[in-house]
Design an enzyme around this catalytic site. Structure first.
Site, short mmCIF file in Angstrom:
data_model
loop_
_atom_site.label_atom_id
_atom_site.label_comp_id
_atom_site.label_asym_id
_atom_site.label_seq_id
_atom_site.Cartn_x
_atom_site.Cartn_y
_atom_site.Cartn_z
N ASP A 206 0.89 -1.17 0.00
CA ASP A 206 0.00 0.00 0.00
C ASP A 206 0.92 1.22 0.00
O ASP A 206 1.46 1.61 1.03
CB ASP A 206 -0.89 -0.02 1.24
CG ASP A 206 -1.83 1.19 1.27
OD1 ASP A 206 -1.56 2.17 0.55
OD2 ASP A 206 -2.81 1.15 2.03
N THR A 232 -3.16 5.94 -3.40
CA THR A 232 -4.03 7.08 -3.69
C THR A 232 -3.28 8.01 -4.63
O THR A 232 -2.05 7.94 -4.75
CB THR A 232 -4.41 7.84 -2.41
OG1 THR A 232 -3.22 8.11 -1.68
CG2 THR A 232 -5.38 7.07 -1.55
#
Ligand code: DSN
Length: 418
Positions: A206, A232
């Site tokens: 991540d 993101t």
């Protein structure tokens, strides 16, 4: 080609909806009027904002380019194809999916692609810097999966790779996750790969916090080591709010199906287009300079705070963020956040490893340099900011004075110059 008839036009918004126009302008004033030190925030470019505020928002495009469930997708297909090509090139990845609406959605899709409920996952504990989607009991990850947590050592505040290996051998996870929201040091992806290989686990990275530094070639990339990298697009990467996944070709179908139709419906095509714009910006030498400066600034800020008697967790930072232990000042993270807010310094309270306080109070603050670096600030300003933070935290009575200095500082480096 038709002339665009609509763009982000505050006058038009004000004429039609004064209440919301005020919100938009007040938020712009707030951004411009203070120091934005939330490590996960940044200032997107006007080009990214233009794509976000475009009529691509109107289009339903369930499916993927060339394979949609709606007519009329031939134009938006181009945005997604361009974005996918740019993501693969920038990250050296075999496959990219630009549709996740957020980082949490991206992570949900990775779980869905690789696991079934009840499977065991090994991930970093949230109080030591992990993320909600890495196994928190209040999140799908902790409710539906058997998550075993690793942390950092109490003496070094660094990931304990021996502990990770021991836990992996003991629990035989089907997936190992590395990546964090409040870990200032580099992560050893090769070590995680070797642990995952030893126990036959998938390795998911991540990379939400640091992918922008990877894009700017300022830190090593997890892509060669991971089976899947989720992230993101709105943090250091400086794109629109949203998520993305890159992976090896053999997992492409599983990832795509887990995003749509398993966990999402229609993609946000304006956001997909804006992600493509950000990826192009991130492939430039100017962005590489920016990414390097983000780290230099974070180090200068951490050093400046250390000189003010505020201890950087893990001894400092290799990335865009620093985690500070406030216990020597006798001020909680919660109070520090409130005091800084009153002085127009926006940052967040944060648990430090082995924090004696509950998360809503916490003993630390987290600061990051993506936004102030976008404004063009450098090491000299970081030293000033460190002194301002320390003064605001120590002395609530100094808030007005500090705010005046903050105003002067940000007016020399305006966000979204007029
Ligand atoms: N909420 C983000 C952060 O601030 O780190 C992570 O998702």
């Amino acid at each position: 080609m038709s002339t665009p008839f609509w763009g982000p036009d505050f006058d038009q918004l004000r004429a039609e909806d004064a209440e919301i126009a005020d919100v938009v302008l007040d938020e712009l004033d707030r951004l411009r009027g203070g120091l934005q030190l939330i490590a996960s925030e940044n200032f997107t470019s006007p080009a990214v904002l233009a794509a976000l505020g475009s009529t691509l928002s109107n289009k339903y495009a369930e499916g993927y380019p060339g394979r949609r469930y709606y007519g009329g997708c031939q134009v938006v297909d181009r945005a997604e194809e361009i974005g996918i090509t740019r993501a693969k090139e920038l990250f050296g990845a075999e496959h990219a999916n630009l549709q996740p609406h957020s980082g949490a959605q991206a992570n949900f899709a990775v779980y869905a692609a690789l696991l079934v409920p009840g499977d065991t996952v090994l991930a970093m504990s949230l109080p030591h810097g992990g993320h909600l989607t890495h196994g928190s009991r209040v999140n799908f990850s902790g409710k539906w999966f058997n998550v075993v947590a690793y942390g950092v050592r109490e003496d070094t505040e660094l990931i304990d790779y021996d502990e990770v290996r021991d836990l992996a051998r003991q629990h035989r996870p089907k997936m190992i996750i590395c990546g964090a929201t409040a870990y200032p040091r580099l992560i050893d992806f090769a070590a995680f790969r070797s642990i995952a290989d030893e126990v036959g686990a998938w390795l998911m990275v991540d990379a939400a916090h640091f992918i922008g530094l990877v894009a700017g070639k300022a830190i090593p990339s997890p892509v060669p080591y991971a089976d899947v990298v989720s992230f993101t697009t709105h943090k250091v990467l400086r794109g629109p709010r949203g998520g993305m996944i890159v992976c090896r070709e053999e997992l492409a179908q599983r990832i795509d199906k887990a995003v749509f139709p398993f966990s999402q419906g229609g993609p946000l095509m304006h956001a997909v287009a804006a992600k493509a714009v950000a990826l192009r910006e991130a492939a430039t030498p100017a962005y590489q300079d920016y990414a390097r400066q983000v780290i230099v600034n974070a180090q200068a800020l951490a050093d400046g705070l250390a000189a003010e008697g505020v201890r950087p967790v893990a001894g400092g930072t290799d990335t865009h963020l620093a985690l500070l232990d406030l216990r020597d000042l006798g001020v909680s993270g919660k109070d520090a956040e409130t005091r800084c807010d009153a002085a127009r310094i926006t940052l967040n309270k944060n648990a430090i490893p082995y924090d004696p306080q509950p998360p809503a109070v916490s003993s630390g603050i987290r600061v990051g340099t993506p936004a102030v670096t976008t404004q063009g600030m450098r090491e000299g300003e970081m030293k000033e900011i460190a002194a301002l933070i320390a003064r605001a935290v120590r002395d609530p009575g100094a808030a007005t004075d500090v705010a005046t200095t903050v105003s002067a500082l940000v007016s020399r480096h305006p966000a979204y110059p007029r």
